[in-house]
Write a protein that holds these residues in place. Structure first.
Motif, PDB file in Angstrom:
ATOM      1  N   GLY A 148       0.779  -1.228   0.000  1.00 31.61           N
ATOM      2  CA  GLY A 148       0.000   0.000   0.000  1.00 31.61           C
ATOM      3  C   GLY A 148       0.808   1.274   0.000  1.00 31.61           C
ATOM      4  O   GLY A 148       0.239   2.370   0.064  1.00 31.61           O
ATOM      5  N   ASP A 170       1.856  -3.646  -5.744  1.00 31.09           N
ATOM      6  CA  ASP A 170       2.083  -2.848  -4.533  1.00 31.09           C
ATOM      7  C   ASP A 170       1.122  -3.229  -3.398  1.00 31.09           C
ATOM      8  O   ASP A 170       1.367  -2.880  -2.244  1.00 31.09           O
ATOM      9  CB  ASP A 170       1.901  -1.350  -4.825  1.00 31.09           C
ATOM     10  CG  ASP A 170       2.760  -0.886  -5.977  1.00 31.09           C
ATOM     11  OD1 ASP A 170       3.668  -1.631  -6.388  1.00 31.09           O
ATOM     12  OD2 ASP A 170       2.506   0.228  -6.488  1.00 31.09           O
ATOM     13  N   HIS A 171       0.035  -3.918  -3.722  1.00 27.58           N
ATOM     14  CA  HIS A 171      -1.010  -4.187  -2.727  1.00 27.58           C
ATOM     15  C   HIS A 171      -1.221  -5.673  -2.447  1.00 27.58           C
ATOM     16  O   HIS A 171      -1.807  -6.009  -1.420  1.00 27.58           O
ATOM     17  CB  HIS A 171      -2.339  -3.588  -3.216  1.00 27.58           C
ATOM     18  CG  HIS A 171      -2.280  -2.119  -3.513  1.00 27.58           C
ATOM     19  ND1 HIS A 171      -2.447  -1.149  -2.553  1.00 27.58           N
ATOM     20  CD2 HIS A 171      -2.036  -1.449  -4.670  1.00 27.58           C
ATOM     21  CE1 HIS A 171      -2.324   0.054  -3.099  1.00 27.58           C
ATOM     22  NE2 HIS A 171      -2.074  -0.101  -4.391  1.00 27.58           N
ATOM     23  N   ARG A 228     -10.077  -4.423  -7.762  1.00 25.32           N
ATOM     24  CA  ARG A 228      -9.686  -3.652  -6.573  1.00 25.32           C
ATOM     25  C   ARG A 228      -8.173  -3.789  -6.377  1.00 25.32           C
ATOM     26  O   ARG A 228      -7.555  -4.748  -6.875  1.00 25.32           O
ATOM     27  CB  ARG A 228     -10.443  -4.120  -5.340  1.00 25.32           C
ATOM     28  CG  ARG A 228     -10.356  -5.592  -5.014  1.00 25.32           C
ATOM     29  CD  ARG A 228     -11.328  -5.941  -3.888  1.00 25.32           C
ATOM     30  NE  ARG A 228     -11.435  -7.376  -3.666  1.00 25.32           N
ATOM     31  CZ  ARG A 228     -10.676  -8.069  -2.817  1.00 25.32           C
ATOM     32  NH1 ARG A 228      -9.724  -7.446  -2.143  1.00 25.32           N
ATOM     33  NH2 ARG A 228     -10.852  -9.370  -2.663  1.00 25.32           N
ATOM     34  N   PRO A 229      -7.558  -2.856  -5.662  1.00 20.58           N
ATOM     35  CA  PRO A 229      -6.093  -2.861  -5.549  1.00 20.58           C
ATOM     36  C   PRO A 229      -5.546  -4.186  -5.018  1.00 20.58           C
ATOM     37  O   PRO A 229      -6.025  -4.699  -4.006  1.00 20.58           O
ATOM     38  CB  PRO A 229      -5.820  -1.714  -4.564  1.00 20.58           C
ATOM     39  CG  PRO A 229      -6.967  -0.781  -4.766  1.00 20.58           C
ATOM     40  CD  PRO A 229      -8.155  -1.675  -5.029  1.00 20.58           C
ATOM     41  N   ASP A 250      -7.080   2.576 -13.907  1.00 19.85           N
ATOM     42  CA  ASP A 250      -6.085   1.595 -13.481  1.00 19.85           C
ATOM     43  C   ASP A 250      -6.573   0.164 -13.671  1.00 19.85           C
ATOM     44  O   ASP A 250      -5.800  -0.715 -14.033  1.00 19.85           O
ATOM     45  CB  ASP A 250      -5.716   1.819 -12.009  1.00 19.85           C
ATOM     46  CG  ASP A 250      -4.924   3.104 -11.809  1.00 19.85           C
ATOM     47  OD1 ASP A 250      -4.334   3.585 -12.797  1.00 19.85           O
ATOM     48  OD2 ASP A 250      -4.916   3.628 -10.679  1.00 19.85           O
ATOM     49  N   ARG A 251      -7.852  -0.056 -13.398  1.00 23.83           N
ATOM     50  CA  ARG A 251      -8.370  -1.426 -13.439  1.00 23.83           C
ATOM     51  C   ARG A 251      -9.680  -1.477 -14.204  1.00 23.83           C
ATOM     52  O   ARG A 251     -10.480  -0.539 -14.151  1.00 23.83           O
ATOM     53  CB  ARG A 251      -8.604  -1.959 -12.011  1.00 23.83           C
ATOM     54  CG  ARG A 251      -7.315  -2.046 -11.221  1.00 23.83           C
ATOM     55  CD  ARG A 251      -7.514  -2.321  -9.750  1.00 23.83           C
ATOM     56  NE  ARG A 251      -6.221  -2.143  -9.073  1.00 23.83           N
ATOM     57  CZ  ARG A 251      -5.761  -0.961  -8.641  1.00 23.83           C
ATOM     58  NH1 ARG A 251      -6.504   0.126  -8.779  1.00 23.83           N
ATOM     59  NH2 ARG A 251      -4.568  -0.887  -8.090  1.00 23.83           N
ATOM     60  N   ASP A 279       0.385  -1.771 -10.761  1.00 26.04           N
ATOM     61  CA  ASP A 279       0.284  -1.210  -9.411  1.00 26.04           C
ATOM     62  C   ASP A 279      -0.258  -2.235  -8.419  1.00 26.04           C
ATOM     63  O   ASP A 279      -0.077  -2.086  -7.202  1.00 26.04           O
ATOM     64  CB  ASP A 279      -0.647   0.010  -9.402  1.00 26.04           C
ATOM     65  CG  ASP A 279      -0.136   1.147 -10.265  1.00 26.04           C
ATOM     66  OD1 ASP A 279       0.936   0.995 -10.871  1.00 26.04           O
ATOM     67  OD2 ASP A 279      -0.830   2.174 -10.337  1.00 26.04           O
ATOM     68  N   ASP A 280      -0.943  -3.259  -8.929  1.00 24.09           N
ATOM     69  CA  ASP A 280      -1.508  -4.253  -8.021  1.00 24.09           C
ATOM     70  C   ASP A 280      -0.432  -5.033  -7.277  1.00 24.09           C
ATOM     71  O   ASP A 280      -0.707  -5.609  -6.220  1.00 24.09           O
ATOM     72  CB  ASP A 280      -2.437  -5.191  -8.805  1.00 24.09           C
ATOM     73  CG  ASP A 280      -3.725  -4.492  -9.199  1.00 24.09           C
ATOM     74  OD1 ASP A 280      -4.277  -3.760  -8.361  1.00 24.09           O
ATOM     75  OD2 ASP A 280      -4.163  -4.636 -10.356  1.00 24.09           O
ATOM     76  N   ARG A 304      -5.742 -10.483  -1.109  1.00 26.25           N
ATOM     77  CA  ARG A 304      -5.533  -9.706  -2.335  1.00 26.25           C
ATOM     78  C   ARG A 304      -4.627 -10.553  -3.233  1.00 26.25           C
ATOM     79  O   ARG A 304      -3.418 -10.572  -3.069  1.00 26.25           O
ATOM     80  CB  ARG A 304      -4.892  -8.344  -2.017  1.00 26.25           C
ATOM     81  CG  ARG A 304      -5.782  -7.435  -1.175  1.00 26.25           C
ATOM     82  CD  ARG A 304      -5.072  -6.159  -0.750  1.00 26.25           C
ATOM     83  NE  ARG A 304      -3.834  -6.452  -0.020  1.00 26.25           N
ATOM     84  CZ  ARG A 304      -3.792  -6.838   1.257  1.00 26.25           C
ATOM     85  NH1 ARG A 304      -4.901  -6.988   1.945  1.00 26.25           N
ATOM     86  NH2 ARG A 304      -2.637  -7.096   1.837  1.00 26.25           N
TER      87      ARG A 304
END
Length: 836
Positions: A19, A198-199, A359-360, A588-589, A195-196, A325
């Motif tokens: 995050g 990162d989460h 979702r992230p 982003d998604r 970016d996913d 996630r």
């Protein structure tokens, strides 16, 4: 900080936690003797030798590219560069660049003028159209051109000529990604983004050796692993890659058994109720049929097929089943293998069952192999209909005809688009009289090369090849057109996570070389293509007007570029589509709202049977998915077409290495990359090497039903019963007249029934020692080809101040680049020229 960019492809760690932003690390390399202050200008571009889409600037001095620097403000790479980015630009200055058109006279290629060459192509085109119709002409393009060029080629082939014989070499690397996305979501389009990483708390890589195919993406994962609360890593790969070494769990199934393995994992998820029932009920169709089929794949059955312990399959199911996630990635280990689309779809099923979309940190990345593979699919240069439209939907064809101002009957939608392997068959039997190849080298990259050479060298086939370098394919051509390449022309490229970059022209192309866009537009003008108003078609004349036309074609479709412009892309380093009024800064998604591009009137495809490839009829699709939900599709495991036997006891797989791209037309002309992996090799386990009485460096012969190659042996950590050959090597840089070097001398003419992607990873082979070697195999020691049990350092997964890795055994010298491979690393506070 300075590093050897060959000895350490991944660089220093910049750890970070879930995050939080991925820290900046800017990599740069300049030619010897050039300093930052010597550079005349920095020109915006994106990576062209892999699919990651790293944002970068080209350093220009005295009209020449003299180096590169990563862009700190780009969300794709945050300044980092792949070794192919750092050194590959030198190919632009190769002394053997094609600088003038060539035509074949009396069996020899001789220099000509553009006027002579184009007149010959136009004359032959008109003769074929008059005598045999549009189906006598075919085009085979690349995954390295720009969107403007693909869109123009699609308009000329599908619209002006009316042939459905148009495909890209993305058929070899990304066709299954597109097919799998269509089967599950009704349309192409990457659901997740980089970016996913990162989460995510679990990252599962299926047949995806990211450490070598997408170095900077692997950097990002390594930095998460080095930071607080690292994600668990699941790796599925028959080789002990750097990903496998870093993984929480590594499954090494037999090649060709991915569907059985995935069915076993999915069986466990259902058996242990690791299902997001609300998501499945509200957003998917097909669950009951799906659950019934995978019920027949308990881990013990899957284990028997895959030769993976049942407990490991259960452990894999626990890892993905307990994730909060979950990010899954897929690449060639699935795409180029048996039941490619069926296996890739099972990964989509995994994220759907777990409700891990939109979702992230949650999603799936069906990866690409080439830098602009996404653009070939969007623009329709790979057989798809432009703008992710549906060939089987007459309204979509009519809409495109309206955009092009052409009669709808001119667009050939009476039959499915012709995939490359079928085009070769048409050329072989004489119904295809002209094939125009651009920016690709099928005489090395396609399976069963002896057959490919035979087809391309036929006198009755008029072969046009448009390239920047002499290749094994240009040697067979009737006309060779010299093309400008990356750095010498302007256009946009879109990477595997839908990020669009502008690539600006930095230098002039050499000699008479011209951008591919200019070549096709001149062809269109000379052919006098016209629209319904008798105006020249295509109507655009340069890169920016072609981009504006492409924007109009994409508007309202999933790949909507209507909110983008060259001006905007000069301000922002990378924007993800869709970019429109609803998403002015990009998205982003996809599918964050649980809605898919799958409604019957909007979807790109009505789907196919995953085992046979038979198309689903529109009426059947409307009945089973009237609301356009995501689709859960199961598939039975089917036995391999070609299995090992007594005469061919090994399973041969082919693939990439970290230092080369495709057939080395560029990386083989960059000294640091060339020298890091100068010759091909065969990887085999220590146990199997002992069985055939061979040792590291020995010359071995690999034989299949198609042919044989002779290479040095690398004893590596590949699983027993499996051998690996890199596919990069052809013959342009060797005087050896024998065709015994290229991996595709051995591979079969076989393809996936859904995606039509050729299969390169299930070939039965025999291996025999020929003679003792003169030293170690010329294989890199830094990656999956590292010698077995010698303490070769894996990827640096520790913090930046960790102790140095174990030294390499003295018998096999470490791969390094020396002073010529010097790479500077800067953090955000020391970026030269300030933060970009």
């Amino acid at each position: 900080m300075v590093r050897d960019g060959i000895a350490d492809p991944w660089g220093a760690r910049t750890p970070y936690g879930p995050g939080t932003p991925w820290p900046v690390r800017v990599d740069s390399h300049l030619a010897e003797g050039v300093a930052e202050e010597d550079v005349d200008s920095w020109v915006r571009a994106a990576a062209v030798l892999h699919s990651n889409g790293d944002g970068m600037d080209l350093a220009v001095k005295d009209g020449r590219i003299v180096g590169v620097r990563g862009r700190a403000d780009d969300h794709v790479n945050r300044g980092r560069l792949d070794p192919k980015d750092l050194f590959g630009w030198q190919a632009n200055h190769s002394p053997d660049r094609l600088t003038a058109p060539l035509i074949r006279r009396d069996g020899r290629l001789v220099e000509s003028t553009w006027d002579e060459a184009m007149a010959l192509i136009v004359k032959r085109s008109k003769e074929l159209l008059d005598s045999s119709g549009p189906g006598s002409i075919g085009f085979y393009t690349s995954g390295q051109l720009f969107a403007e060029e693909y869109y123009t080629l699609s308009a000329i082939a599908h619209g002006a000529i009316g042939t459905n014989h148009l495909d890209g070499n993305t058929r070899l690397c990304t066709a299954t990604a597109a097919a799998a996305l269509k089967e599950s979501f009704g349309c192409d389009g990457q659901p997740a983004c980089y970016d996913d990483i990162d989460h995510a708390d679990v990252i599962a890589l299926f047949g995806h050796n990211a450490a070598e195919t997408q170095v900077v993406l692997w950097d990002r994962i390594l930095d998460r692993l080095a930071g607080p609360n690292p994600p668990a890593l699941l790796c599925v790969d028959p080789r002990e890659t750097p990903v496998a070494k870093a993984a929480t769990l590594h499954l090494a199934p037999l090649p060709g058994t991915n569907v059985a393995l995935m069915n076993g994992v999915l069986h466990e998820l259902i058996a242990n109720d690791r299902i997001d029932h609300d998501y499945v009920d509200n957003h998917t169709v097909g669950y009951d049929d799906f659950a019934r089929l995978v019920a027949d794949y308990p881990p013990e059955r899957a284990a028997e097929v895959c030769d993976v312990p049942a407990d490991q399959i259960r452990a894999a199911a626990r890892i993905v089943g307990q994730a909060e996630r979950l990010l899954c990635t897929v690449l060639q280990g699935f795409y180029q293998s048996h039941q490619a689309t069926a296996a890739a779809v099972q990964v989509n099923n995994l994220v759907l069952l777990r409700g891990m979309l939109g979702r992230p940190g949650a999603g799936v990345l069906q990866m690409n192999g080439q830098p602009t593979a996404e653009n070939t699919r969007e623009c329709g240069a790979d057989g798809d209909l432009t703008g992710f439209r549906n060939w089987a939907n007459d309204d979509h064809v009519a809409e495109l005809a309206g955009l092009w101002n052409l009669d709808v009957t001119q667009i050939p939608h009476f039959a499915p688009p012709t995939h490359l392997m079928q085009m070769l068959r048409y050329a072989e039997n004489g119904t295809l009289g002209m094939l125009w190849v651009s920016a690709t080298n099928p005489a090395v990259s396609l399976p069963e090369l002896r057959r490919v050479r035979s087809i391309l060298s036929q006198e009755r086939l008029f072969l046009v090849v448009q390239d920047a370098f002499p290749t094994e394919t240009t040697e067979l051509a009737d006309v060779v057109l010299p093309a400008a390449i990356w750095g010498e022309k302007t256009g946009v490229s879109t990477n595997a996570d839908r990020t669009v970059h502008l690539n600006e022209k930095a230098v002039e192309p050499p000699g008479q070389a011209r951008p591919d866009l200019d070549i096709w537009l001149e062809y269109a003008r000379r052919m006098d293509f016209r629209d319904r108003d008798d105006q020249p078609f295509p109507p655009w004349n340069d890169a920016e007007s072609a981009f504006e036309a492409w924007k109009r074609a994409s508007a309202g479709r999933p790949c909507d570029y209507s909110g983008l412009s060259y001006a905007k892309l000069r301000e922002v380093s990378g924007v993800r589509w869709p970019c429109n009024e609803d998403h002015p800064d990009g998205a982003d998604r996809l599918y964050a709202d649980g809605k898919f591009f799958a409604k019957p009137d909007y979807c790109e495809s009505y789907g196919r049977d995953l085992v046979t490839g038979a198309p689903t009829e529109p009426v059947e699709y409307r009945a089973t998915n009237p609301d356009g939900k995501a689709m859960l599709k199961a598939a039975q495991y089917v036995e391999l077409h070609e299995k090992p036997d007594r005469d061919h006891p090994f399973m041969l797989i082919t693939g990439r290495t970290v230092y080369h791209f495709h057939t080395r037309t560029k990386t083989g002309r960059a000294p640091q990359l060339r020298d890091a992996a100068p010759e091909p090799w065969l990887e085999m386990s220590a146990h199997d090497a002992e069985r055939i009485g061979a040792a590291e460096g020995d010359l071995v012969e690999v034989r299949t039903a198609r042919g044989a190659v002779r290479v040095a042996l690398r004893v590596s950590a590949v699983r027993d019963g499996v051998v690996f050959l890199p596919f990069h090597y052809g013959y342009w840089d060797t005087d050896d007249p024998n065709h015994d070097r290229a991996a595709n001398e051995l591979t079969p003419t076989d393809w996936d029934p859904v995606s039509k992607q050729p299969i390169f990873k299930t070939t039965a082979a025999a291996v025999e020692r020929v003679k003792a070697g003169e030293g170690p195999a010329p294989a890199p020691t830094t990656a999956a080809s590292a010698p077995a049990a010698t303490g070769i350092p894996a990827a640096d997964t520790g913090p930046a101040d960790a102790p140095p890795p174990t030294p390499t055994a003295p018998a096999v010298p470490e791969t390094h680049g020396g002073p010529a491979a010097r790479v500077e690393e800067h953090d955000a506070t020391t970026v030269p020229g300030g933060r970009r």
